[in-house]
Motif scaffolding. Sequence first.
Motif, short mmCIF file in Angstrom:
data_model
loop_
_atom_site.label_atom_id
_atom_site.label_comp_id
_atom_site.label_asym_id
_atom_site.label_seq_id
_atom_site.Cartn_x
_atom_site.Cartn_y
_atom_site.Cartn_z
N ARG A 1 28.27 13.02 -38.40
CA ARG A 1 26.92 13.27 -39.13
C ARG A 1 27.38 14.40 -40.23
NH1 ARG A 1 25.25 17.79 -34.36
NH2 ARG A 1 24.80 16.12 -32.89
N LEU B 1 16.53 8.38 -39.65
CA LEU B 1 16.93 8.48 -37.94
C LEU B 1 16.50 9.63 -37.38
CD1 LEU B 1 20.45 8.31 -38.86
CD2 LEU B 1 19.32 6.53 -38.52
N SER B 2 15.89 10.52 -37.48
CA SER B 2 14.98 11.15 -36.06
C SER B 2 14.01 10.63 -35.72
CB SER B 2 14.79 12.81 -37.33
OG SER B 2 15.78 13.88 -37.18
N ILE C 1 19.23 16.39 -35.06
CA ILE C 1 18.43 15.55 -34.60
C ILE C 1 17.05 16.65 -35.61
CG2 ILE C 1 16.76 14.35 -33.26
CD1 ILE C 1 20.10 13.68 -32.11
N TYR D 1 22.06 9.85 -32.88
CA TYR D 1 22.13 9.39 -33.85
C TYR D 1 22.86 7.98 -33.58
CZ TYR D 1 20.83 13.34 -36.68
OH TYR D 1 20.36 14.82 -37.65
#
Length: 192
Positions: free
Chosen positions: A14, A25-26, A57, A157
């Motif tokens: 991360r 990605l969020s 996120i 993720y």
Amino acid sequence: MRKSELRKNYLEMRKALSIDEVALLSENIFKNFVDYFKPFPSQKVHIFIPIEKFKEIDTHIFIDYFLSRDIRIFVPKIVDTKLISVEIFADSKFELNNWGISEPVSNENSEVLDFDFVITPLLYCDRHGNRVGYGKGFYDGFFETLYGKTKKIGVNYFNPDENIDDVWENDIPVDYLVTPTEVLSFFNNGLE
């Protein structure tokens, strides 16, 4: 693999994400959540505020969406070592706690236990819904209090590829995992 190894590995993975990757990605996780669960007005959602330094996120996307659709929003706050649910609104005030985490100023526990969704932070989730978090156990205690129909949803993720070897008796799995590429259900061993 053991939780401690998974925690270390996924914190590193991360940490390696860029700010642009976190945003993209969020957004994909958010779209997958909305497409799959189709939340509607008057539903109740418990969702975490992201810890930006840990590249969690970006749940602000979710919160803005829920506010715009009259979906009730509750966020966690730790008070006296217990996780409580504080209802928030567009004008709610926030402050940083001792750990640098944004929390509502209010300490008023909503006492709501019949959420439609609890969107849960985690570092890793295996293909059985078992979670690895930061190791404090706040969400296990919180999950124990919820009504049965509440959907416990992990967001991450990364897709699962390792089993967690040291699942404990008091660990409570999530019902679903939403990633940037898919939504996994853990009912009937992943077959809904």
